[in-house]
Design an enzyme around this catalytic site. Structure first.
Site, short mmCIF file in Angstrom:
data_model
loop_
_atom_site.label_atom_id
_atom_site.label_comp_id
_atom_site.label_asym_id
_atom_site.label_seq_id
_atom_site.Cartn_x
_atom_site.Cartn_y
_atom_site.Cartn_z
N ARG A 148 41.42 32.51 44.64
CA ARG A 148 41.00 32.21 43.28
C ARG A 148 40.04 31.02 43.35
O ARG A 148 40.12 30.22 44.28
CB ARG A 148 42.20 31.82 42.41
CG ARG A 148 43.28 32.89 42.29
CD ARG A 148 44.45 32.38 41.46
NE ARG A 148 45.49 33.40 41.29
CZ ARG A 148 46.57 33.52 42.04
NH1 ARG A 148 46.76 32.66 43.05
NH2 ARG A 148 47.46 34.47 41.82
N LYS A 172 48.94 29.40 41.90
CA LYS A 172 49.48 29.14 40.57
C LYS A 172 50.88 28.54 40.67
O LYS A 172 51.68 28.94 41.50
CB LYS A 172 49.54 30.44 39.77
CG LYS A 172 48.16 30.96 39.36
CD LYS A 172 48.30 32.21 38.50
CE LYS A 172 46.94 32.68 38.00
NZ LYS A 172 47.05 33.87 37.15
N HIS A 244 35.83 35.40 40.88
CA HIS A 244 36.97 36.31 40.99
C HIS A 244 36.55 37.67 41.54
O HIS A 244 37.37 38.39 42.11
CB HIS A 244 37.63 36.48 39.61
CG HIS A 244 39.12 36.42 39.67
ND1 HIS A 244 39.82 35.29 40.04
CD2 HIS A 244 40.07 37.37 39.43
CE1 HIS A 244 41.12 35.54 39.99
NE2 HIS A 244 41.30 36.79 39.64
N ARG A 247 37.25 37.93 45.12
CA ARG A 247 38.68 38.14 45.37
C ARG A 247 39.04 39.61 45.17
O ARG A 247 39.76 40.20 45.99
CB ARG A 247 39.46 37.24 44.41
CG ARG A 247 40.99 37.38 44.43
CD ARG A 247 41.57 36.29 43.54
NE ARG A 247 42.94 36.54 43.13
CZ ARG A 247 44.02 36.19 43.83
NH1 ARG A 247 43.88 35.62 45.01
NH2 ARG A 247 45.23 36.42 43.37
N HIS A 270 50.21 37.26 44.65
CA HIS A 270 50.73 37.88 43.44
C HIS A 270 52.26 37.82 43.44
O HIS A 270 52.89 38.18 44.43
CB HIS A 270 50.31 39.34 43.35
CG HIS A 270 48.86 39.52 42.98
ND1 HIS A 270 48.17 40.69 43.25
CD2 HIS A 270 47.97 38.69 42.38
CE1 HIS A 270 46.93 40.57 42.81
NE2 HIS A 270 46.79 39.36 42.30
N TYR A 279 44.60 47.68 42.27
CA TYR A 279 43.59 48.07 43.25
C TYR A 279 43.76 49.51 43.70
O TYR A 279 42.82 50.15 44.13
CB TYR A 279 43.62 47.11 44.44
CG TYR A 279 43.29 45.71 44.01
CD1 TYR A 279 41.97 45.36 43.70
CD2 TYR A 279 44.28 44.75 43.86
CE1 TYR A 279 41.66 44.09 43.25
CE2 TYR A 279 43.97 43.48 43.42
CZ TYR A 279 42.66 43.16 43.11
OH TYR A 279 42.36 41.91 42.65
#
Length: 300
Positions: A148, A172, A244, A247, A270, A279
């Protein structure tokens, strides 16, 4: 209970209990501020404990006039989370958004770049300028490690474990993960770090920050966006490109080359594999090839 106090408590809850990042907390807070602004503009006097479903519906309808269905859905979700918190803390008996439905939206598939387009963007960088080596190293890291943009600008020299072939990434909620880094990306980082960064006048507090601006301070997320925008404009690329996108391209290209979804999930950081599954939806040919290759009845 005043709105200001409720919002402050809610932000503390998001930070301490849920471990959300500053950006996520600010986004949640913005949803509540929109509701408060609506109440003030319409001279509606009510508290977080007493505000009714009807009033919130009116606010949502008003907001929906100027935003997309996706933004409206995000707004409703943010409000619902806030009132769930109030119910959880026994300030309210029920959530006023229980009967309010979010608009149905399709799953938005992110734009991706082909390998040729990534090569073209990176080859456009002017390496005769000192920031050129930095920009090449940054884009190679974005794409090579699937970071990110916030993870990129916060990357430290002490996070580089090149001998082991990994970098340590803080994602995150301050969650850390180790991501493999290929030799080519290591090479460009080392060129920047050893031949360009050493000549900068580094400001106090930024000694360990890897990617610096010309003033010796950490790059901003906005600056990375600007750099990429200028490069894509230079080659006339019509796609909607952001940091992004690199990524997304990282994950898509791994999947196309038969990487398993669980590994991609771990590298992207994730929390749920459901997020990574987007994806799979992007590349239907991969699904067909997988069935043809691995299904036991493929040749019957």
């Amino acid at each position: 209970m005043k709105w200001q106090n409720a919002l402050k408590d809610y932000q503390l809850y998001l930070k301490i209990e849920r471990g959300l990042s500053e950006n996520s907390i600010n986004n949640y807070a913005l949803d509540i501020k929109k509701l408060v602004s609506f109440l003030e503009n319409n001279k509606i006097t009510t508290s977080p404990i007493d505000v009714s479903t009807k009033t919130i519906q009116e606010c949502i309808y008003e907001t929906a006039k100027n935003v997309s269905a996706r933004s409206q859905s995000r707004f409703i979700s943010g409000l619902r989370s806030f009132f769930d918190y109030l119910v959880f803390e026994d300030y309210r008996e029920s959530n006023p958004l229980e009967l309010i439905e979010s608009p149905k939206i399709g799953r938005k598939l992110p734009d991706t770049l082909s390998e040729a387009e990534i090569d073209q963007i990176i080859s456009t960088i002017d390496l005769s300028k000192p920031e050129g080596e930095r920009n090449r190293a940054m884009l190679e890291t974005l794409y090579g490690c699937g970071l990110r943009v916030s993870e990129l600008v916060n990357l430290k020299i002490s996070d580089l474990f090149f001998e082991e072939g990994f970098i340590k990434v803080t994602g995150k909620g301050d969650k850390q993960r180790f991501v493999p880094i290929v030799d080519l990306t290591q090479k460009y980082i080392n060129i920047y770090k050893n031949e360009v960064r050493t000549h900068l006048s580094i400001q106090n507090g930024h000694e360990d920050t890897l990617f610096l601006n010309r003033r010796g301070k950490q790059l901003t997320r906005a600056m990375v966006f600007t750099i990429i925008k200028q490069l894509t404009e230079k080659i006339g690329l019509k796609k909607s490109i952001s940091p992004h996108t690199f990524r997304h391209s990282f994950a898509t290209h791994l999947l196309q080359n038969n990487a398993d979804l669980r590994s991609i999930q771990l590298m992207l950081g994730h929390e749920s594999i459901t997020t990574t599954e987007i994806y799979v939806h992007m590349d239907k040919t991969h699904l067909t090839e997988t069935v043809e290759k691995f299904h036991p009845r493929k040749s019957r």
